[in-house]
Design an enzyme around this catalytic site. Structure first.
Site, mmCIF file in Angstrom:
data_model
loop_
_atom_site.group_PDB
_atom_site.id
_atom_site.type_symbol
_atom_site.label_atom_id
_atom_site.label_comp_id
_atom_site.label_asym_id
_atom_site.label_seq_id
_atom_site.Cartn_x
_atom_site.Cartn_y
_atom_site.Cartn_z
ATOM 1 N N ASP A 1 -3.936 31.841 2.108
ATOM 2 C CA ASP A 1 -4.454 30.177 1.395
ATOM 3 C C ASP A 1 -5.994 30.589 0.377
ATOM 4 O OD1 ASP A 1 -2.434 28.399 2.684
ATOM 5 O OD2 ASP A 1 -2.727 29.059 5.080
ATOM 6 N N LYS B 1 2.543 29.882 11.887
ATOM 7 C CA LYS B 1 2.177 30.858 11.207
ATOM 8 C C LYS B 1 1.201 31.793 12.872
ATOM 9 C CE LYS B 1 0.296 28.139 7.607
ATOM 10 N NZ LYS B 1 -0.766 27.604 6.875
#
Ligand code: NAP
Length: 284
Positions: free
Chosen positions: A109, A72
Protein backbone atom coordinates in the site's frame (compact mmCIF):
# COMPACT_ATOMS: atom_id res chain seq x y z
CA UNK A 1 1.09 -24.77 -15.59
CA UNK A 2 -1.75 -22.29 -15.16
CA UNK A 3 -1.06 -19.83 -12.38
CA UNK A 4 -3.73 -18.43 -10.11
CA UNK A 5 -4.12 -15.87 -7.35
CA UNK A 6 -7.03 -14.25 -5.57
CA UNK A 7 -8.27 -11.83 -2.97
CA UNK A 8 -9.62 -12.72 0.47
CA UNK A 9 -11.87 -10.41 2.47
CA UNK A 10 -15.07 -10.37 4.48
CA UNK A 11 -17.22 -9.27 2.72
CA UNK A 12 -15.57 -9.41 -0.70
CA UNK A 13 -18.19 -8.50 -3.31
CA UNK A 14 -17.13 -4.80 -3.25
CA UNK A 15 -13.52 -5.62 -4.24
CA UNK A 16 -12.21 -4.23 -7.51
CA UNK A 17 -9.16 -6.52 -7.46
CA UNK A 18 -10.66 -9.28 -9.68
CA UNK A 19 -11.52 -6.66 -12.31
CA UNK A 20 -8.09 -5.05 -12.08
CA UNK A 21 -6.06 -8.26 -12.23
CA UNK A 22 -8.41 -9.73 -14.84
CA UNK A 23 -7.67 -6.72 -17.07
CA UNK A 24 -3.91 -7.30 -16.82
CA UNK A 25 -4.20 -11.08 -17.36
CA UNK A 26 -6.05 -10.41 -20.61
CA UNK A 27 -3.79 -7.52 -21.65
CA UNK A 28 -0.62 -9.61 -21.27
CA UNK A 29 -2.20 -12.77 -22.76
CA UNK A 30 -1.43 -14.90 -19.69
CA UNK A 31 -2.77 -18.34 -18.88
CA UNK A 32 -3.81 -17.29 -15.39
CA UNK A 33 -6.85 -16.70 -13.21
CA UNK A 34 -7.69 -14.39 -10.31
CA UNK A 35 -10.59 -15.21 -7.99
CA UNK A 36 -12.37 -13.68 -4.97
CA UNK A 37 -12.90 -15.56 -1.71
CA UNK A 38 -15.15 -14.50 1.14
CA UNK A 39 -13.18 -15.59 4.21
CA UNK A 40 -14.40 -14.95 7.77
CA UNK A 41 -11.47 -13.98 10.04
CA UNK A 42 -11.66 -17.25 11.99
CA UNK A 43 -11.10 -19.21 8.73
CA UNK A 44 -8.13 -17.15 7.53
CA UNK A 45 -5.37 -19.36 8.97
CA UNK A 46 -6.80 -22.55 7.43
CA UNK A 47 -7.44 -20.85 4.08
CA UNK A 48 -3.95 -19.35 3.84
CA UNK A 49 -2.14 -22.50 4.98
CA UNK A 50 -4.01 -24.51 2.36
CA UNK A 51 -3.05 -22.16 -0.49
CA UNK A 52 0.19 -23.93 -1.60
CA UNK A 53 -1.72 -27.25 -2.02
CA UNK A 54 -4.88 -25.81 -3.55
CA UNK A 55 -5.77 -26.67 -7.13
CA UNK A 56 -8.17 -24.52 -9.14
CA UNK A 57 -11.04 -25.87 -11.27
CA UNK A 58 -8.70 -26.25 -14.24
CA UNK A 59 -5.73 -27.52 -12.27
CA UNK A 60 -4.34 -24.04 -11.62
CA UNK A 61 -1.68 -23.66 -8.94
CA UNK A 62 -2.16 -20.80 -6.50
CA UNK A 63 0.80 -18.42 -6.27
CA UNK A 64 -0.70 -16.16 -3.62
CA UNK A 65 -3.46 -13.80 -2.65
CA UNK A 66 -4.36 -10.24 -1.79
CA UNK A 67 -5.93 -9.55 1.59
CA UNK A 68 -8.44 -6.86 2.38
CA UNK A 69 -10.53 -5.73 5.35
CA UNK A 70 -10.74 -7.23 7.99
CA UNK A 71 -7.92 -9.75 7.38
CA UNK A 72 -4.79 -7.63 6.87
CA UNK A 73 -3.62 -7.48 10.49
CA UNK A 74 -4.56 -11.05 11.42
CA UNK A 75 -2.39 -12.45 8.62
CA UNK A 76 0.78 -11.24 10.39
CA UNK A 77 0.63 -14.20 12.81
CA UNK A 78 -0.18 -16.73 10.09
CA UNK A 79 2.35 -16.33 7.26
CA UNK A 80 5.84 -17.89 7.50
CA UNK A 81 7.83 -14.73 6.72
CA UNK A 82 6.69 -11.12 7.22
CA UNK A 83 8.60 -8.66 5.02
CA UNK A 84 9.94 -5.43 6.50
CA UNK A 85 7.28 -3.12 4.99
CA UNK A 86 4.44 -5.26 6.33
CA UNK A 87 6.05 -5.47 9.76
CA UNK A 88 6.48 -1.68 9.91
CA UNK A 89 2.94 -0.99 8.71
CA UNK A 90 1.45 -3.74 10.87
CA UNK A 91 -0.64 -5.28 8.09
CA UNK A 92 -0.29 -7.61 5.09
CA UNK A 93 -2.10 -6.94 1.81
CA UNK A 94 -0.21 -9.37 -0.43
CA UNK A 95 0.80 -12.99 0.19
CA UNK A 96 3.20 -14.81 -2.12
CA UNK A 97 3.61 -18.61 -2.12
CA UNK A 98 7.31 -19.43 -2.56
CA UNK A 99 8.50 -22.53 -4.45
CA UNK A 100 8.98 -24.43 -1.18
CA UNK A 101 5.40 -23.65 -0.10
CA UNK A 102 6.37 -20.93 2.38
CA UNK A 103 3.96 -17.99 2.65
CA UNK A 104 5.57 -14.54 2.41
CA UNK A 105 3.56 -11.54 3.67
CA UNK A 106 4.11 -8.09 2.16
CA UNK A 107 2.49 -4.70 2.26
CA UNK A 108 2.42 -2.79 -1.02
CA UNK A 109 0.00 0.00 0.00
CA UNK A 110 2.79 2.43 0.88
CA UNK A 111 4.68 1.94 -2.36
CA UNK A 112 1.36 2.13 -4.23
CA UNK A 113 0.75 5.53 -2.68
CA UNK A 114 4.26 6.74 -3.62
CA UNK A 115 3.93 5.48 -7.23
CA UNK A 116 0.55 7.19 -7.51
CA UNK A 117 2.03 10.56 -6.46
CA UNK A 118 4.99 9.98 -8.78
CA UNK A 119 2.60 9.92 -11.76
CA UNK A 120 2.06 13.65 -11.24
CA UNK A 121 5.06 15.03 -9.36
CA UNK A 122 8.71 14.40 -8.54
CA UNK A 123 8.46 12.84 -5.08
CA UNK A 124 12.17 13.51 -4.43
CA UNK A 125 11.18 17.19 -3.98
CA UNK A 126 9.46 16.24 -0.69
CA UNK A 127 12.77 15.39 1.00
CA UNK A 128 13.11 17.44 4.18
CA UNK A 129 9.58 18.89 3.91
CA UNK A 130 6.50 18.70 6.17
CA UNK A 131 3.34 16.63 5.49
CA UNK A 132 -0.07 16.75 7.14
CA UNK A 133 -1.97 13.45 7.52
CA UNK A 134 -5.69 13.56 8.31
CA UNK A 135 -6.81 10.32 9.98
CA UNK A 136 -5.15 7.48 11.89
CA UNK A 137 -7.10 4.38 10.82
CA UNK A 138 -5.84 1.28 9.01
CA UNK A 139 -4.89 3.06 5.78
CA UNK A 140 -3.03 5.87 7.58
CA UNK A 141 -0.35 3.45 8.79
CA UNK A 142 0.73 2.67 5.23
CA UNK A 143 0.59 6.35 4.28
CA UNK A 144 2.78 7.50 7.20
CA UNK A 145 5.21 4.68 6.42
CA UNK A 146 5.35 5.90 2.79
CA UNK A 147 5.93 9.51 3.87
CA UNK A 148 8.88 8.41 6.02
CA UNK A 149 10.24 6.49 3.00
CA UNK A 150 9.87 9.62 0.84
CA UNK A 151 12.11 11.53 3.24
CA UNK A 152 9.68 13.99 4.83
CA UNK A 153 11.41 15.63 7.80
CA UNK A 154 8.19 16.19 9.73
CA UNK A 155 4.84 14.36 9.58
CA UNK A 156 1.94 16.02 11.37
CA UNK A 157 -0.87 13.59 12.21
CA UNK A 158 -4.34 14.66 13.25
CA UNK A 159 -7.33 12.48 13.97
CA UNK A 160 -10.78 12.90 15.50
CA UNK A 161 -9.76 10.39 18.18
CA UNK A 162 -6.42 11.81 19.27
CA UNK A 163 -5.25 8.63 21.05
CA UNK A 164 -5.28 6.73 17.73
CA UNK A 165 -3.02 9.40 16.19
CA UNK A 166 -0.70 9.07 19.17
CA UNK A 167 -0.56 5.30 18.79
CA UNK A 168 0.28 5.69 15.11
CA UNK A 169 3.00 8.25 15.84
CA UNK A 170 4.49 5.97 18.51
CA UNK A 171 4.45 2.99 16.16
CA UNK A 172 6.25 4.78 13.31
CA UNK A 173 8.43 7.17 15.31
CA UNK A 174 10.69 9.19 12.97
CA UNK A 175 9.65 12.85 12.87
CA UNK A 176 5.96 12.43 13.63
CA UNK A 177 3.95 14.96 15.66
CA UNK A 178 0.31 14.79 16.77
CA UNK A 179 -2.17 17.67 16.53
CA UNK A 180 -5.72 18.06 17.75
CA UNK A 181 -8.32 17.58 15.02
CA UNK A 182 -9.37 21.25 15.43
CA UNK A 183 -5.82 22.39 14.67
CA UNK A 184 -5.73 20.87 11.19
CA UNK A 185 -6.04 24.17 9.31
CA UNK A 186 -3.66 26.13 11.56
CA UNK A 187 -0.50 24.39 10.27
CA UNK A 188 -1.17 24.66 6.53
CA UNK A 189 1.43 27.35 5.88
CA UNK A 190 4.23 24.87 6.80
CA UNK A 191 2.87 21.96 4.82
CA UNK A 192 3.98 20.71 1.35
CA UNK A 193 1.63 17.70 1.19
CA UNK A 194 -1.85 17.17 2.63
CA UNK A 195 -3.20 13.60 2.69
CA UNK A 196 -6.74 12.68 3.65
CA UNK A 197 -6.84 9.11 4.95
CA UNK A 198 -10.17 9.45 6.79
CA UNK A 199 -13.39 8.15 5.28
CA UNK A 200 -14.78 11.72 5.31
CA UNK A 201 -15.82 12.85 1.84
CA UNK A 202 -16.53 9.27 0.76
CA UNK A 203 -19.91 8.50 -0.81
CA UNK A 204 -22.41 8.05 2.04
CA UNK A 205 -20.09 9.65 4.65
CA UNK A 206 -20.06 13.22 6.01
CA UNK A 207 -18.00 15.82 4.14
CA UNK A 208 -14.48 16.69 5.24
CA UNK A 209 -14.59 20.23 6.61
CA UNK A 210 -11.23 21.62 5.52
CA UNK A 211 -10.38 25.00 4.05
CA UNK A 212 -7.09 25.13 2.17
CA UNK A 213 -6.69 28.89 2.70
CA UNK A 214 -3.10 29.54 3.74
CA UNK A 215 -1.70 26.27 2.37
CA UNK A 216 1.92 26.70 1.28
CA UNK A 217 2.31 27.71 -2.40
CA UNK A 218 3.10 24.72 -4.63
CA UNK A 219 1.71 22.20 -2.13
CA UNK A 220 0.18 18.91 -3.24
CA UNK A 221 -3.19 17.65 -1.95
CA UNK A 222 -4.16 14.00 -2.11
CA UNK A 223 -7.16 12.04 -0.95
CA UNK A 224 -7.08 8.25 -0.72
CA UNK A 225 -10.90 8.12 -0.87
CA UNK A 226 -11.81 7.22 -4.46
CA UNK A 227 -15.62 7.19 -4.37
CA UNK A 228 -16.18 9.83 -5.63
CA UNK A 229 -12.95 10.20 -7.56
CA UNK A 230 -12.97 13.98 -7.10
CA UNK A 231 -13.71 14.51 -3.43
CA UNK A 232 -14.61 17.91 -1.98
CA UNK A 233 -11.01 18.25 -0.77
CA UNK A 234 -9.59 17.68 -4.25
CA UNK A 235 -12.09 20.09 -5.84
CA UNK A 236 -11.07 22.74 -3.30
CA UNK A 237 -7.39 22.04 -4.07
CA UNK A 238 -7.90 22.41 -7.82
CA UNK A 239 -9.94 25.59 -7.36
CA UNK A 240 -7.03 27.10 -5.45
CA UNK A 241 -4.39 26.01 -7.98
CA UNK A 242 -2.81 23.15 -6.02
CA UNK A 243 -1.82 19.82 -7.58
CA UNK A 244 -4.55 17.29 -6.68
CA UNK A 245 -3.99 13.52 -6.72
CA UNK A 246 -6.98 11.16 -6.41
CA UNK A 247 -7.12 7.84 -4.55
CA UNK A 248 -7.61 5.51 -7.51
CA UNK A 249 -3.90 5.61 -8.40
CA UNK A 250 -2.94 4.12 -5.04
CA UNK A 251 -5.40 1.27 -5.51
CA UNK A 252 -4.02 0.48 -8.97
CA UNK A 253 -0.32 0.86 -8.17
CA UNK A 254 -0.43 -1.24 -4.97
CA UNK A 255 -1.54 -4.19 -7.11
CA UNK A 256 1.54 -4.22 -9.39
CA UNK A 257 3.96 -6.01 -7.04
CA UNK A 258 1.59 -8.91 -6.32
CA UNK A 259 0.80 -9.41 -10.00
CA UNK A 260 4.49 -9.47 -10.86
CA UNK A 261 5.35 -11.93 -8.07
CA UNK A 262 2.52 -14.34 -8.96
CA UNK A 263 2.49 -14.13 -12.76
CA UNK A 264 6.00 -12.97 -13.72
CA UNK A 265 5.00 -9.80 -15.61
CA UNK A 266 5.44 -6.26 -14.30
CA UNK A 267 2.08 -4.68 -15.23
CA UNK A 268 1.51 -1.08 -16.21
CA UNK A 269 -0.95 1.42 -14.82
CA UNK A 270 -2.30 3.52 -17.68
CA UNK A 271 -5.34 5.58 -18.66
CA UNK A 272 -7.16 2.58 -20.18
CA UNK A 273 -6.84 0.62 -16.93
CA UNK A 274 -8.09 3.60 -14.92
CA UNK A 275 -11.11 3.88 -17.21
CA UNK A 276 -11.85 0.15 -16.99
CA UNK A 277 -11.65 0.06 -13.19
CA UNK A 278 -13.71 3.25 -12.90
CA UNK A 279 -16.43 1.56 -14.95
CA UNK A 280 -16.38 -1.28 -12.40
CA UNK A 281 -16.77 1.27 -9.60
CA UNK A 282 -19.79 2.77 -11.31
CA UNK A 283 -21.37 -0.71 -11.49
CA UNK A 284 -20.89 -1.42 -7.75
N1 NAP B 1 -6.99 4.43 -2.38
C1 NAP B 1 -6.75 3.30 -1.76
O1 NAP B 1 -6.07 2.40 -2.28
C2 NAP B 1 -7.30 3.08 -0.39
C3 NAP B 1 -6.73 2.08 0.44
C4 NAP B 1 -7.27 1.92 1.73
C5 NAP B 1 -8.31 2.71 2.17
N2 NAP B 1 -8.84 3.66 1.32
C6 NAP B 1 -9.92 4.53 1.78
O2 NAP B 1 -9.45 5.24 2.94
C7 NAP B 1 -10.53 5.50 3.83
C8 NAP B 1 -10.15 5.05 5.24
O3 NAP B 1 -9.95 3.65 5.26
P1 NAP B 1 -9.40 2.89 6.57
O4 NAP B 1 -9.29 1.47 6.22
O5 NAP B 1 -8.22 3.60 7.15
O6 NAP B 1 -10.65 3.09 7.59
P2 NAP B 1 -10.64 3.07 9.18
O7 NAP B 1 -9.53 2.22 9.68
O8 NAP B 1 -12.03 2.76 9.56
O9 NAP B 1 -10.32 4.60 9.60
C9 NAP B 1 -11.25 5.62 9.37
C10 NAP B 1 -10.63 6.98 9.66
O10 NAP B 1 -11.61 8.00 9.36
C11 NAP B 1 -11.85 8.77 10.54
N3 NAP B 1 -13.25 9.19 10.58
C12 NAP B 1 -14.34 8.45 10.30
N4 NAP B 1 -15.47 9.18 10.47
C13 NAP B 1 -15.06 10.42 10.89
C14 NAP B 1 -15.75 11.61 11.24
N5 NAP B 1 -17.09 11.69 11.19
N6 NAP B 1 -15.03 12.71 11.58
C15 NAP B 1 -13.66 12.64 11.64
N7 NAP B 1 -12.96 11.52 11.31
C16 NAP B 1 -13.65 10.43 10.95
C17 NAP B 1 -11.52 7.85 11.69
O11 NAP B 1 -11.30 8.61 12.85
P3 NAP B 1 -11.48 7.93 14.32
O12 NAP B 1 -10.20 7.22 14.59
O13 NAP B 1 -11.71 9.08 15.21
O14 NAP B 1 -12.66 7.00 14.23
C18 NAP B 1 -10.24 7.17 11.13
O15 NAP B 1 -9.14 8.03 11.21
C19 NAP B 1 -11.75 4.77 3.25
O16 NAP B 1 -12.52 5.72 2.54
C20 NAP B 1 -11.13 3.77 2.28
O17 NAP B 1 -11.99 3.46 1.20
C21 NAP B 1 -8.34 3.86 0.08
Amino acid sequence: MIKAAGVMGFPISHSLSPRLHGYWIKKYGLEATYVAWEVPPERLAAKLKNLPDLLGENGELFRGTNLTIPLKEKALEIVDIVEEDARAIGAINTVVVEGDGLLIGRNTDGIGFIDSLAEKIDVADFKGKTALVLGAGGAAKAIVFALIKMGFAKILITNRTRTRAEELADHLTDGTEVLDWDERESVLSQVSLVVNTTSLGMKGQPALEMSLQGLKAGAVVTDIVYTPLKTGLLLEAEKNGFVAVDGLGMLLHQAKAGFEAWFGVRPEVDADLREFVLQGLADK
